[in-house]
Structures are given as structure tokens and as C-alpha cells.
Design an enzyme around this catalytic site. Structure first.
Site, PDB file in Angstrom:
ATOM      1  N   GLY A   1       0.832  -1.204   0.000  1.00 38.20           N
ATOM      2  CA  GLY A   1       0.000   0.000   0.000  1.00 38.20           C
ATOM      3  C   GLY A   1       0.864   1.249   0.000  1.00 38.20           C
ATOM      4  O   GLY A   1       2.097   1.193   0.018  1.00 38.20           O
ATOM      5  N   PHE A   2       0.211   2.389   0.020  1.00 40.23           N
ATOM      6  CA  PHE A   2       0.878   3.686  -0.126  1.00 40.23           C
ATOM      7  C   PHE A   2       1.954   3.917   0.951  1.00 40.23           C
ATOM      8  O   PHE A   2       3.148   4.052   0.652  1.00 40.23           O
ATOM      9  CB  PHE A   2      -0.176   4.783  -0.103  1.00 40.23           C
ATOM     10  N   ILE A   3       1.553   3.961   2.213  1.00 38.85           N
ATOM     11  CA  ILE A   3       2.526   4.227   3.272  1.00 38.85           C
ATOM     12  C   ILE A   3       3.433   3.017   3.450  1.00 38.85           C
ATOM     13  O   ILE A   3       4.634   3.151   3.678  1.00 38.85           O
ATOM     14  CB  ILE A   3       1.835   4.609   4.593  1.00 38.85           C
ATOM     15  N   GLY A   4       2.863   1.827   3.328  1.00 37.93           N
ATOM     16  CA  GLY A   4       3.628   0.611   3.525  1.00 37.93           C
ATOM     17  C   GLY A   4       4.824   0.490   2.612  1.00 37.93           C
ATOM     18  O   GLY A   4       5.942   0.183   3.045  1.00 37.93           O
TER      19      GLY A   4
ATOM     20  N   THR B   1      -5.063   6.532  12.483  1.00 39.56           N
ATOM     21  CA  THR B   1      -5.320   7.755  11.713  1.00 39.56           C
ATOM     22  C   THR B   1      -5.711   8.890  12.644  1.00 39.56           C
ATOM     23  O   THR B   1      -6.219   8.643  13.759  1.00 39.56           O
ATOM     24  CB  THR B   1      -6.448   7.528  10.683  1.00 39.56           C
ATOM     25  N   ASP B   2      -5.492  10.120  12.202  1.00 39.30           N
ATOM     26  CA  ASP B   2      -5.948  11.279  12.971  1.00 39.30           C
ATOM     27  C   ASP B   2      -7.474  11.375  12.992  1.00 39.30           C
ATOM     28  O   ASP B   2      -8.053  12.032  13.872  1.00 39.30           O
ATOM     29  CB  ASP B   2      -5.348  12.575  12.422  1.00 39.30           C
ATOM     30  N   GLU B   3      -8.130  10.686  12.065  1.00 35.97           N
ATOM     31  CA  GLU B   3      -9.580  10.817  11.935  1.00 35.97           C
ATOM     32  C   GLU B   3     -10.357  10.183  13.089  1.00 35.97           C
ATOM     33  O   GLU B   3     -11.545  10.448  13.249  1.00 35.97           O
ATOM     34  CB  GLU B   3     -10.041  10.234  10.597  1.00 35.97           C
TER      35      GLU B   3
ATOM     36  N   TYR C   1     -15.206   4.633   8.020  1.00 40.41           N
ATOM     37  CA  TYR C   1     -13.766   4.382   7.978  1.00 40.41           C
ATOM     38  C   TYR C   1     -13.116   4.678   9.322  1.00 40.41           C
ATOM     39  O   TYR C   1     -12.441   3.821   9.919  1.00 40.41           O
ATOM     40  CB  TYR C   1     -13.092   5.223   6.890  1.00 40.41           C
TER      41      TYR C   1
ATOM     42  N   LYS D   1     -11.310   2.186  12.260  1.00 34.53           N
ATOM     43  CA  LYS D   1      -9.949   2.348  12.777  1.00 34.53           C
ATOM     44  C   LYS D   1      -9.963   2.553  14.291  1.00 34.53           C
ATOM     45  O   LYS D   1      -9.094   2.039  15.012  1.00 34.53           O
ATOM     46  CB  LYS D   1      -9.256   3.517  12.087  1.00 34.53           C
TER      47      LYS D   1
END
Length: 327
Positions: free
Chosen positions: A10-13, A125-127, A150, A154
Site C-alpha cells: 500500500g501507499f505508506i507501507g 489515523t488522525d480521523e 472508515y 480504525k
């Protein structure tokens, strides 16, 4: 040191793995390969310290086998469904991956306690903290108030992780990054979407009036922060990662459009801001995210305040990747 990374394509991974392999750390990567996965296997496979398994983290039997076989010191969980729009339209996969997948990992860690205490680092996540208006910032330990399926999924995972640490003694750390950007991000995310739509001269959708505020964090700074937490982070703690680089969505869109105006306008003879199209706002859209980052900085994490340069680097990565013929 040996680490097991989930969702490492994935993106960050993938950015983290590329960063950490330079530290001579052995990496076992587990990814089920979805629409959001990157497929840059050639670079990764060239490293003698890299091993890959195509597995869904919800498959407890296979996960348990891989963990027992490899005996990592740390598991870092990047695996997640992350797109808020998708979570609104189809919640099932978010519950499955973000909650049941984490439960599967925790069960594996719990069942390994008699052999080895494996530290779990969860990329949250900050969310999970919810939404702010124009003032204030969230600190570690603030009450969770998730507003989307989402972020709720999390938050649920974070609570499970805390419970397994308190009840069973599974060592864990939770990380809350702000909005990441950079190479390898899926094209449906905001910054890649703006870039790609500029490249194709397609309309750029902006929710509501575009006044929502996000704190933008370069993914390579995130990778560095995770490494600091790996080495110096304290079990049982949570860490916010942010650069206090807050920007309204509309201003961000215009920054990228101005870059394209400067770089390509003599050829295209269009003003890229004219591609902006305001669309109905997302249901329950959080207005602003902001994190206090003092705790992670105490671990020695540093970042450069060069957002403009990092944004240009990101734009150029996408224009090269998609090989657009701008005329």
C-alpha cells in the site's frame, strides 16, 4: 532486527519498506494485493532482506503460520481500507479488514506470547479523534469521536489493541498520522486525483466550497517517524505524527493548478483552475484535522518544513509515472 509488515504494498507501507530496507533490517511483507496495492516488486525482491507473502490478514491460519515460521520482533500493521467515500458506500470491507483483520493479528500475537513477545505497531489515523473547527488541536489520549465508517473502523481496531495489551499482555503502540501525500498513493486520493486530472485536463471535483482543512504530512517523513517509534517508542503509548502544515482543500487544489499553469500553460493555453468543479459535500464530512506532535519530536524525529518542494516532487513523480503527453 526482523519486522513483519502487513499491507506493505500500500501507499505508506511501500514507502516505509523502501526506507527501512536501507537500515539493514529484515522485512517480511504480507499483502493480499488489492486495487490500492502497488506492484513494484522488482526493486523489493532485489533485496536479500526482503520476503513477500500474498495473504489476507483476516486469514488467521495463514497469518499464524507465517508469524511462527519467521518469528519477527515487531509487526507493523499498515493493512487497511482507507478511502472515506468507499466506507460510506460499502462498509463491509472496512469492518472486515480494519477490525477483523486486526483481531486476527492480535490473536496471532496472543498465541505467540509463550514463545516470543512480538510488539505490534498499529498505523491508525488522525480521523479517530473526529473533527475540529478553526482552533485547537488533538493530543494523544483525547476522546475518540469518529464520524465516518472508515474512522469508526480504525477506532474500533485501536480499542481492540488496547484491550489485548491490558488483558493478555500483547505489547503494542498506536500511531496517528495526519493526511499523508507522496509517491505511490492511490489515484483516487485527493492530491493524486488533482494531479492526474490536470494531466488529462479533466474536471477537478471539490467537495462543498473546498474550505475543509487538512494537515499534510509527506510520506517519507512518516516512514522516518515510524522508524523512530520502532526504536524508541514506549509500549502502551500512542504517538501523533504531523507537521502542522494545515491547508484548505481549495488552496491545495489551486497550488497544484498553478504549478501546471507555470509548467505547461504555454503549451496547453488553458488555465488549470478552470477545471475546478464544486460538487455536493460528502455526508458527515469532517471540517478540520489538527494534531499536537510534541511527543514524537521528543523521540528525536525531525522533518523539513519544505511543503512546496515535497509537493512538486510528488507532482513530478505522478507525471512521470503516468507519462502524460501534455500539449
Amino acid at each position: 532486527m526482523k519486522i513483519l509488515v502487513t499491507g506493505g504494498l500500500g501507499f505508506i507501507g511501500i514507502n516505509f519498506i523502501k526506507f527501512i530496507l536501507k537500515k539493514n533490517i529484515e522485512v517480511i511483507n504480507i499483502d493480499k494485493i488489492t486495487y490500492a496495492s502497488n506492484r513494484e516488486k522488482k526493486y523489493l525482491k532485489s533485496s536479500k532482506n526482503y520476503k513477500f507473502y500474498k495473504v489476507d490478514i483476516t486469514n488467521y491460519k495463514k497469518m499464524n503460520y507465517i508469524i511462527k515460521k519467521n518469528l519477527p520482533d515487531i509487526i507493523i500493521n499498515f493493512a487497511a481500507e482507507t478511502h472515506v467515500d468507499r466506507s460510506i458506500n460499502k462498509t463491509n470491507q472496512f469492518v472486515k479488514t480494519n477490525i477483523l483483520g486486526v483481531h486476527s493479528i492480535l490473536e496471532c500475537c496472543k498465541n505467540m506470547l509463550h514463545i516470543k513477545k512480538i510488539k505490534l505497531i498499529q498505523i491508525s489515523t488522525d480521523e479517530v479523534y473526529g473533527s475540529l473547527y478553526y482552533s485547537g488541536s488533538f493530543k494523544e489520549g483525547d476522546v475518540y469521536k469518529p464520524n465516518s465508517p472508515y474512522s469508526a473502523s480504525k477506532a474500533s481496531a485501536d480499542h481492540l489493541i488496547r484491550a489485548y495489551r491490558k488483558t493478555y499482555g500483547v505489547p503494542s503502540i498506536i500511531i496517528h498520522p495526519s493526511n499523508n501525500f507522496g509517491p505511490y498513493q492511490n489515484p483516487e486520493k485527493l492530491i493524486p486525483k488533482i494531479i492526474i486530472n490536470c494531466m488529462s485536463k479533466s474536471s477537478i471535483p471539490v467537495y462543498g466550497k473546498g474550505l475543509q482543512i487538512r494537515d499534510w504530512l509527506y510520506v517519507k517523513d512518516t516512514a522516518n517517524a515510524i522508524h523512530k517509534i520502532m526504536i524508541k517508542g514506549k509500549v502502551g503509548e500512542s504517538y501523533n505524527i504531523s507537521t502542522k502544515n494545515e491547508l484548505q482543500n481549495l488552496k491545495l487544489v489551486k497550488k497544484i493548478c498553478k504549478y501546471f499553469d507555470k509548467r505547461y500553460n504555454s503549451n496547453t493555453k488553458i488555465k488549470y483552475e478552470n477545471l475546478i468543479k464544486f460538487v455536493p459535500d460528502r455526508p458527515g464530512h469532517d471540517f478540520r484535522y489538527s494534531l499536537i506532535n510534541n511527543k514524537i519530536k521528543k523521540l528525536g524525529w525531525k522533518y523539513s518544513n519544505k511543503f512546496e518542494l515535497k509537493l512538486i516532487e510528488t507532482i513530478e513523480w505522478y507525471t512521470k509515472k503516468y507519462n502524460s503527453k501534455l500539449t
